[in-house]
Design a protein around this motif. Structure first.
Motif, PDB file in Angstrom:
ATOM      1  N   ASN A 350     -26.711  30.267 -68.484  1.00 47.70           N
ATOM      2  CA  ASN A 350     -26.251  31.095 -67.538  1.00 47.70           C
ATOM      3  C   ASN A 350     -25.526  30.393 -66.765  1.00 47.70           C
ATOM      4  O   ASN A 350     -24.455  30.467 -66.291  1.00 47.70           O
ATOM      5  CB  ASN A 350     -27.131  32.007 -66.790  1.00 47.70           C
ATOM      6  N   ILE A 351     -25.902  29.466 -65.869  1.00 41.02           N
ATOM      7  CA  ILE A 351     -25.509  28.236 -64.956  1.00 41.02           C
ATOM      8  C   ILE A 351     -24.218  27.413 -65.526  1.00 41.02           C
ATOM      9  O   ILE A 351     -23.080  27.645 -64.739  1.00 41.02           O
ATOM     10  CB  ILE A 351     -26.344  27.356 -64.741  1.00 41.02           C
ATOM     11  N   ALA A 352     -24.227  27.203 -66.760  1.00 37.36           N
ATOM     12  CA  ALA A 352     -23.216  26.512 -67.665  1.00 37.36           C
ATOM     13  C   ALA A 352     -21.974  27.552 -67.646  1.00 37.36           C
ATOM     14  O   ALA A 352     -20.757  27.029 -67.508  1.00 37.36           O
ATOM     15  CB  ALA A 352     -23.723  26.078 -68.914  1.00 37.36           C
ATOM     16  N   GLN A 353     -22.293  28.640 -68.167  1.00 33.60           N
ATOM     17  CA  GLN A 353     -20.931  29.598 -68.028  1.00 33.60           C
ATOM     18  C   GLN A 353     -20.528  29.780 -66.685  1.00 33.60           C
ATOM     19  O   GLN A 353     -19.123  29.919 -66.699  1.00 33.60           O
ATOM     20  CB  GLN A 353     -21.568  31.147 -68.612  1.00 33.60           C
ATOM     21  N   GLY A 354     -21.207  29.960 -65.696  1.00 31.08           N
ATOM     22  CA  GLY A 354     -20.623  30.062 -64.409  1.00 31.08           C
ATOM     23  C   GLY A 354     -19.756  29.002 -63.859  1.00 31.08           C
ATOM     24  O   GLY A 354     -18.683  29.003 -63.497  1.00 31.08           O
ATOM     25  N   SER A 355     -20.221  27.614 -64.324  1.00 29.44           N
ATOM     26  CA  SER A 355     -19.341  26.534 -64.147  1.00 29.44           C
ATOM     27  C   SER A 355     -18.304  26.188 -64.827  1.00 29.44           C
ATOM     28  O   SER A 355     -17.128  26.102 -64.187  1.00 29.44           O
ATOM     29  CB  SER A 355     -20.253  25.307 -64.441  1.00 29.44           C
ATOM     30  N   ALA A 356     -18.191  26.843 -65.876  1.00 24.11           N
ATOM     31  CA  ALA A 356     -16.774  26.888 -66.841  1.00 24.11           C
ATOM     32  C   ALA A 356     -15.908  27.783 -66.090  1.00 24.11           C
ATOM     33  O   ALA A 356     -14.655  27.409 -65.804  1.00 24.11           O
ATOM     34  CB  ALA A 356     -17.154  27.514 -68.247  1.00 24.11           C
ATOM     35  N   GLY A 384     -27.143  35.168 -62.528  1.00 25.16           N
ATOM     36  CA  GLY A 384     -27.783  35.797 -63.563  1.00 25.16           C
ATOM     37  C   GLY A 384     -26.970  36.544 -64.348  1.00 25.16           C
ATOM     38  O   GLY A 384     -27.753  37.105 -65.282  1.00 25.16           O
ATOM     39  N   VAL A 385     -25.991  37.185 -63.932  1.00 22.74           N
ATOM     40  CA  VAL A 385     -25.444  38.383 -64.483  1.00 22.74           C
ATOM     41  C   VAL A 385     -24.056  37.619 -65.290  1.00 22.74           C
ATOM     42  O   VAL A 385     -23.145  37.351 -64.557  1.00 22.74           O
ATOM     43  CB  VAL A 385     -25.008  39.474 -63.829  1.00 22.74           C
ATOM     44  N   THR A 386     -24.113  37.488 -66.678  1.00 17.02           N
ATOM     45  CA  THR A 386     -23.188  36.613 -67.270  1.00 17.02           C
ATOM     46  C   THR A 386     -21.872  37.213 -67.860  1.00 17.02           C
ATOM     47  O   THR A 386     -20.973  36.778 -68.042  1.00 17.02           O
ATOM     48  CB  THR A 386     -23.847  35.797 -68.160  1.00 17.02           C
ATOM     49  N   GLU A 387     -22.112  38.796 -67.956  1.00 18.45           N
ATOM     50  CA  GLU A 387     -21.253  39.266 -68.914  1.00 18.45           C
ATOM     51  C   GLU A 387     -19.710  39.315 -68.364  1.00 18.45           C
ATOM     52  O   GLU A 387     -18.601  38.975 -68.811  1.00 18.45           O
ATOM     53  CB  GLU A 387     -21.273  40.788 -68.981  1.00 18.45           C
ATOM     54  N   PRO A 388     -19.636  39.532 -66.963  1.00 16.49           N
ATOM     55  CA  PRO A 388     -18.444  39.445 -66.358  1.00 16.49           C
ATOM     56  C   PRO A 388     -17.722  38.185 -66.463  1.00 16.49           C
ATOM     57  O   PRO A 388     -16.471  37.897 -66.755  1.00 16.49           O
ATOM     58  CB  PRO A 388     -18.691  39.539 -64.878  1.00 16.49           C
ATOM     59  N   ALA A 389     -18.537  36.866 -66.490  1.00 18.53           N
ATOM     60  CA  ALA A 389     -17.718  35.655 -66.563  1.00 18.53           C
ATOM     61  C   ALA A 389     -17.455  35.467 -68.036  1.00 18.53           C
ATOM     62  O   ALA A 389     -16.416  34.675 -68.199  1.00 18.53           O
ATOM     63  CB  ALA A 389     -18.989  34.606 -66.232  1.00 18.53           C
TER      64      ALA A 389
END
Length: 474
Positions: A350-356, A384-389
């Motif tokens: 999840n953190i990795a997706q936010g960093s992208a 922790g909520v990944t869908e929007p990203a």
């Protein structure tokens, strides 16, 4: 005319009109459609609408990401479309027409465990805090814990176990309630069934291995071992399904005039008996086997390979909905091992997706319109909520999603290679640090740093080397 009237009219047209909508509802950020013919939805035109941040299909539902204005947009859409509002449960039932057997099984697991997640998160944070003040020697030159030198914190440490025990030791109560609720049975009967699995009369599950003698119920012709199933997942799931099956079948054959008395009696008593004689032992064996396989895979000489595959593939699993299966595995690991080495990898993904997304904010820093999507998406992803990203930015461009997957892979290998364990499921982003067992926090912090830096750098590199032409979307 309201704020989203025109956009709502266009969305109605692009999803195939009113006659193509079987049900529509919304969650925190998304419109959730169940379409009679999903092929009629024009994804390209829908994603071109100004309020729309992205689309995806999951669990038989066509989901349109709107963002924080979703409730307002939904109200305008319902008025324009002339359709009735549907509850989330009604939409899920309608969505089954678009799901195969595997998707339905995953949807059932999600419906069982999703209501339990808030309690599990709180429980994990509490256990982490108790470990910090009770197990780590921080005071007097590293010779004593905070609890050992402070009566106040000793009291806090003891008091907080009241909540920790309620969440984890009595987890079967929540599971049997959730199964009964999901299947349409009586929730209070699910609660009673769960209590019979963890009753103080029984030998605690954690004491079975060291017990010299296991107490029994003696019926003369047969004896049943009085074993509790504290923290056990699969026995509770199996018992919950049997209770629901019996109750729902009995409702169909028992006259209404006596059903309130007869149905609960004939459903609950046989289920409790079957749970303690058949389902409990079988479920315990299956659960132990699953946890042994996962733990052995992660701690073997090839653990790095398992971690690499899981870290790389977890984000795509979220797209399919298969990630819900990990909740049951995490809980089983916690009951068998006192922690889970699977969940830290989920938080890192999840953190990795936010960093992208953070890198895309930097790359497109002059694009004010995209910032309205990307900045809230990055924040929610780190929480922790990944869908929007994922659906609003990373999958839209493609290469940030790949960069995040690679960063997650590297971070997962570091986490597993360092034997990082979490107390429980936690907040699947930066706050997940608080759920990690204290002795592993330093290595998890390093893995988190990798999950932040690697996707950020790779996204920028991909953007400058032509990878920006790569996309997961057609």
């Amino acid at each position: 005319m309201t704020k989203f009237t025109e956009s709502a009219k266009e969305l109605l047209e692009h999803v195939g009109g009113k006659e193509n909508i079987a049900a529509v509802t919304h969650c925190v950020t998304r419109m959730r459609f169940v379409l009679n013919d999903p092929s009629k939805a024009d994804v390209t035109k829908i994603e071109a609408l100004k309020p729309v941040k992205g689309t995806f299909t999951q669990a038989g539902q066509f989901q349109v990401i709107i963002g924080n204005d979703v409730s307002t947009f939904y109200n305008d859409f319902v008025k324009v479309a002339g359709v009735s509002e549907a509850s989330k449960d009604e939409a899920k039932v309608a969505a089954k027409q678009n799901m195969n057997w595997l998707q339905r099984m995953i949807a059932h697991l999600a419906d069982i465990f999703t209501p339990l997640i808030p309690a599990l998160v709180v429980g994990g944070l509490i256990l982490g805090f108790r470990n910090v003040i009770g197990d780590i020697k921080l005071l007097e030159d590293g010779t004593k814990t905070i609890v050992e030198v402070s009566q106040f914190w000793a009291g806090v440490h003891a008091f907080l176990w009241l909540i920790g025990e309620a969440v984890f030791h009595f987890l079967p109560v929540g599971i049997t309630w959730a199964v009964a609720r999901k299947m349409g049975a009586t929730p209070i009967l699910g609660i009673v069934l769960g209590i019979t699995l963890v009753s103080p009369q029984l030998l605690n599950a954690y004491g079975v291995a060291g017990a010299k003698e296991i107490p029994t119920w003696d019926f003369g012709f047969a004896q049943i071992e009085m074993i509790g199933y504290q923290a056990q997942v699969i026995p509770a799931i199996l018992a919950g399904f049997v209770l629901s099956f019996l109750e729902l079948r009995l409702r169909k054959i028992v006259p209404n005039s006596i059903s309130m008395i007869v149905v609960p009696f004939l459903a609950l008593i046989p289920t409790v008996l079957i749970a303690h004689t058949v389902l409990g032992p079988i479920g315990w064996t299956i659960g132990s086997w699953i946890s042994d396989v996962v733990y052995t895979s992660l701690t073997s000489a090839f653990g790095w390979l398992f971690a690499a595959i899981f870290g790389f593939a977890y984000a795509p699993l979220v797209i399919t909905g298969l990630h819900h299966m990990t909740n049951a595995i995490d809980l089983q690991l916690m009951s068998e091992l006192g922690g889970t080495n699977l969940w830290p990898m989920i938080a890192l993904s999840n953190i990795a997706q936010g960093s992208a997304v953070l890198a895309m904010i930097f790359i497109n820093r002059k694009n004010e319109e995209e910032k309205q999507v990307s900045i809230p998406a990055a924040i929610s992803c780190y929480l922790g909520v990944t869908e929007p990203a994922m659906f609003g930015i990373n999958l839209k461009y493609g290469f940030p999603f790949l960069a995040a997957m690679i960063g997650s892979l590297v971070a997962a290998v570091i986490s597993v290679g360092s034997d990082v364990m979490a107390n429980s499921i936690g907040v699947g982003g930066l706050p997940g640090f608080l759920s990690i067992q204290p002795q592993h926090m330093m290595m998890f912090a390093i893995a988190m740093l990798v999950a932040i830096v690697v996707p950020f750098i790779l996204t920028i590199i991909f953007a400058k080397t032509g990878m920006n032409k790569f996309s997961f979307k057609k």
